[in-house]
Design an enzyme around this catalytic site. Sequence first.
Site, short mmCIF file in Angstrom:
data_model
loop_
_atom_site.label_atom_id
_atom_site.label_comp_id
_atom_site.label_asym_id
_atom_site.label_seq_id
_atom_site.Cartn_x
_atom_site.Cartn_y
_atom_site.Cartn_z
N GLU A 198 1.29 -1.20 0.04
CA GLU A 198 0.22 0.00 -0.24
C GLU A 198 0.98 1.38 0.26
O GLU A 198 0.49 2.43 -0.46
CB GLU A 198 -0.72 -0.32 1.66
CG GLU A 198 -2.16 -1.42 0.85
CD GLU A 198 -2.23 -2.28 1.55
OE1 GLU A 198 -0.56 -2.80 1.52
OE2 GLU A 198 -2.92 -2.93 1.45
N MET A 233 24.67 7.74 3.01
CA MET A 233 24.37 9.11 4.16
C MET A 233 24.96 8.71 5.20
O MET A 233 25.21 9.90 5.85
CB MET A 233 23.18 9.74 2.76
CG MET A 233 23.88 11.32 4.06
SD MET A 233 24.27 12.02 3.36
CE MET A 233 23.17 13.19 1.61
N PHE A 288 -11.94 -6.15 13.15
CA PHE A 288 -10.94 -6.76 12.26
C PHE A 288 -10.40 -5.80 11.68
O PHE A 288 -12.02 -5.49 10.79
CB PHE A 288 -11.16 -8.71 11.51
CG PHE A 288 -10.26 -9.22 10.99
CD1 PHE A 288 -9.37 -9.89 11.32
CD2 PHE A 288 -11.02 -9.28 9.45
CE1 PHE A 288 -8.26 -10.27 10.42
CE2 PHE A 288 -9.41 -9.48 8.72
CZ PHE A 288 -8.74 -9.78 8.53
#
Lengths: 579, 172
Positions: free
Chosen positions: A60, A487, A122
């Site tokens: 997602e 970095m 749920f």
Amino acid sequence: MAEIETKVKKETMNGAKVLLECLRNEGVDEIFGYPGGVLLGIYEELFHCDFIKHYLVRHEQAAIHAAEGYARATGKAGVAIVTSGPGATNAITGIANAYYDGYPLVILTGQVAVTQIGNDAFQEADIVGITRPCCKHNYLLKDIKKLPQVIKHAFHIATTGKPGPVVIDLPKDVIGNKTELKFPDKIELPGYNPNYVGHPRQCEKALELLCRARRPVIISGGGVIPTEGYNELTELANKMGIPVTNTLMGIGTFPADNPLSLGMMGMHGNFWANLAVSNCDVLFAVGTRFNDRITGNVKKFARDAKIIHVDVDPCSIGKNVRVDIPIVGDSKNVLRSMLDMYDASQPNIYPDDKIAWIKQIDEWKQKRAMPVTNTDKLHPQNVIEKIYEMTKDKDAIIATEVGQHQMWTAQLYKFNKPRRLITSGGLGTMGFGFPASMGAQVGQKDRLVFNIAGDGSIQMNIQELATCVDYNLPVKIAIINNGYLGMVRQWQEKMFDKHYSHTKISSPDFVKLAESYGIKGIRVTKEEELEGAIQEAINHPGPVVMDFIVEPFEMVYPWVLAGKPINQVLLSNECKCED
Amino acid sequence: MSKHRHTLSVLVQNEAGVLSSLSGLFSGRGYNIESLTVAPTLDPAFSRVTIVTFGDDAVIEQISKQLNRLINTIKIVEFSSEDCIDREFVLCKVNVKEETRSDVLRVVEVSEGKVVNITPRVYTLQAIGNESQIATFIELLRPFGIKELVRSGKVVISRENEFINVKQNVGI
């Protein structure tokens, strides 16, 4: 009775269908997402829908980043849909990233049924509560009748003012109800009225100050992109002979090949750009938040300068640096009215002083950072410069992750137009660039899209290789592979006695990995292979993974250590320049 | 810059989550809330939030701008003590003994308060007043032994003939 019932049925429509119609009404034809239990109704409608193309991602977070990449490349709002609970919590990083950098997104999250909310059902999460501090606005839809209005408002809020993400939480039962499809004709948001036109007296004062300035500098920030003030900015700078520097987010708003361009400023910005800002007498800042990566030690930032600050978001003004002339308005309007005033009055701008100032900056330009390691391995800087050389005539879009490769790209790739560099500036999200480059490719199908990545960052969303394959998104992924989280390693080298605590990172064989996805993989280890490999990637019709094995200990210079004033610039391991 | 106490009167849309976004803004950005009072206006579609906060002028300006940035915020007015009428309500339970009863009642009288409940050993008192009146009331009662104290937080209204409303001159 039977007749009446059919009549009612004719007028109402399934909520999920209304949702898709509302999206179409906003001009949405492509969305990114991932289905789940509470979204089954919406995905059923998507199955039958022929006007919205859905891109199934693999995580997602990537759906939101892809939508942001789409928004950045096209200027339209990006749309993503994710399920409740973990689907929505996975989306948070993406939402926060778009909020920081100010790009418009509308994110649809599934939610458990209203009757179950608060019962720890749920896959339930209080997503309106969780996203509140990291989105521009959010809605929990409790009445299906309000859906068309909410969608209209969401797109309006996302795309106007300082753009940002808007979250709409859609409970399963609400979206399953039927309602009438009626698009609202009005926007009713009494508390939301962004100010677009700068106050004319303030614009006049700003112009007067700029005309009188002996050593002026313009900082052009990311806010100039959505408010589309870049042409006006370039015109004003050219007419008045004022040098322009960009923030990381503002790269592309002023052409890098313009002689007045100083390139990027800030922590890893050009030495001369930082010096120009530190020594200027009038600083004209447009569309920047004055982030700490730009200002360094804020107490010592542009100490002798009068500061003019234009921003569409009043909160950005006076937050980090003191401002002499604040102007709330969008960059295009403010700069246009300043240009009109300038053209009408043709004021004296002391051109000799301005020429002397540019000469002074040209002297500072002699000091440059060079690659610091003497090695027979590939220099990462050379890889990026070669990519630039080979793509500069192709109007390519370059997305980056976060870290050393990002700074080298910002320094070495010369962007002449906005919306060509897609990078996570404010939140600094590793794993952003690859999914964002997919979204950019969806939004600009005919363009060449590169993702310049590090070996650390690419592994944060590498699962999206499958998405590229599914939709044949021909993104060219250039991994600057130095075997370290470069970095952080660089900071450890300088500040923690080379204690490389957990920054050495292993990787899979990226070429084999690409091949296992059915993607072309190319490994490059030598300077002389660079050109051929990049050309091969450009010529290949599908996605390509390029694994550039580079010198591990290269450092990003110039470098202003955190908390130092921006004119204290390190140019190499040995040299220290203070001015 | 010195820190001062400021009172902000914020008119918001009366919707779920508005108070949370407002208070979240204070905690997320490290601003202080000294007191906070919320109730619907005459028009139940809107609520008035009165916030007492402190900080220097730059901080207050940021708070005000940040509050304004919330989509549900209609209007913000910052009050200083001169240009507004401010009131707070307090309820308090105080110990009473035979020898202190009349002293307690005198404090109530001077403060224009009220005795609202009486038990043999404890009186429940109420008072309404501005900040300093409430502070004096509490200080005067403290020696008798305050068992419990509940304050409402401050509400304010401007002295001027101007109305902080959604629709002009409609007193919601």
